[in-house]
Design an enzyme around this catalytic site. Sequence first.
Site, mmCIF file in Angstrom:
data_model
loop_
_atom_site.group_PDB
_atom_site.id
_atom_site.type_symbol
_atom_site.label_atom_id
_atom_site.label_comp_id
_atom_site.label_asym_id
_atom_site.label_seq_id
_atom_site.Cartn_x
_atom_site.Cartn_y
_atom_site.Cartn_z
ATOM 1 N N GLU A 79 1.181 -1.121 -0.085
ATOM 2 C CA GLU A 79 -0.257 0.011 -0.189
ATOM 3 C C GLU A 79 1.045 1.218 -0.194
ATOM 4 O O GLU A 79 1.337 1.501 1.203
ATOM 5 C CB GLU A 79 -0.887 -0.024 1.367
ATOM 6 C CG GLU A 79 -1.634 1.576 1.732
ATOM 7 C CD GLU A 79 -2.810 1.328 2.411
ATOM 8 O OE1 GLU A 79 -2.582 0.409 3.600
ATOM 9 O OE2 GLU A 79 -3.796 1.582 2.604
ATOM 10 N N GLU A 99 -12.272 1.934 4.397
ATOM 11 C CA GLU A 99 -10.708 2.390 5.608
ATOM 12 C C GLU A 99 -11.199 3.197 5.778
ATOM 13 O O GLU A 99 -10.484 4.468 4.905
ATOM 14 C CB GLU A 99 -9.675 1.929 5.173
ATOM 15 C CG GLU A 99 -8.389 1.567 6.458
ATOM 16 C CD GLU A 99 -7.452 2.211 5.877
ATOM 17 O OE1 GLU A 99 -6.418 1.135 6.609
ATOM 18 O OE2 GLU A 99 -6.578 2.938 4.942
HETATM 19 C C1 LER Z 1 -2.858 3.904 6.625
HETATM 20 O O1 LER Z 1 -2.485 5.849 5.903
HETATM 21 C C2 LER Z 1 -3.142 3.198 5.921
HETATM 22 O O2 LER Z 1 -4.021 3.847 5.016
HETATM 23 C C3 LER Z 1 -3.789 1.740 6.038
HETATM 24 O O3 LER Z 1 -4.310 0.843 5.523
HETATM 25 C C4 LER Z 1 -1.816 1.189 6.471
HETATM 26 O O4 LER Z 1 -1.774 0.030 7.285
HETATM 27 MN MN MN Z 2 -5.056 2.629 4.019
#
Ligand code: LER
Ligand code: MN
Length: 272
Positions: A154, A248
């Site tokens: 990521e 998220e």
């Molecule tokens: C952190 O900003 C994030 O987007 C998470 O998915 C990474 O651990």
């Molecule tokens: Mn993330």
Amino acid sequence: MIRSAVTISLVEQARGGPFVFWDGLADGCAKAAEVGFDAVEIFAPAADAVNPDELRQLLDTHGLQCAAVGTGAGMVLHGLSLTDADAGKREHAKEFIRSIIDMGGPFGAPAIIGSMQGRWGGDVARDLAVQWLGEACVELAAHAQQYDVPLIYEPINRYESNMFNAVVDAVEFVQGLATDNVRILADLFHMNIEDVCIADALRQGGGLIGHVHFVDSNRRPAGLGHMDYAPVVKALESIDYDGYLSVEAFPYPDPYEAAKQSILKFNELFRA
Ligand code: LER
Ligand code: MN
């Protein structure tokens, strides 16, 4: 088919972070299913914090899949990174990630390397950090292969790392690795900060895009910021993306409402 997922954080120390559910696996799974998600993404303090029998039972009971497992606790709780100047700590970081791969693997859930990529600086030149990160990704991707899952890398924004911030730069990095088992996580929040054009970057990523964090420009649930989702949807369709859009986001205004808002927007964009 593109499927929906929602995050559950089991890491108390990460409170205030961009995860939707915070009150344990049972609560998170029950609410994820009630609201209509296909899957959950789990952010655990350590691999042994998740009892596999309990998770299997919760997933079965609620008709859910496990979309992915995060490794960020290695950094948040133990300060571990794959680009640490100390070789012993880099090894420890890989061990932590291997244990998370072993936790998610039997569920078909890939592990995500986000904050554990660390940063270059001080005694560690950029090229060396990139080399260490690349070698670790190749090694960990090979470990993930036994479960038939990729390793997910990521790119995160400049305020959290100085490695690869934009998806377009991550694409070049991953294409140069001696493995074909690393995929890229396109987190729309980070992309809104770093990529010149989110849709173009997704198209450039093509088959390398393996997971998406579904969130708005301000890290609130989709629909509560200024993200223009229509070109994002078109781009994902144009690359035949068939992975998860995993929420998220900050639990704004609260976890349940954040989940409801996110699935409403997901359905409007992908199920209309
Ligand atoms: C952190 O900003 C994030 O987007 C998470 O998915 C990474 O651990
Ligand atoms: Mn993330």
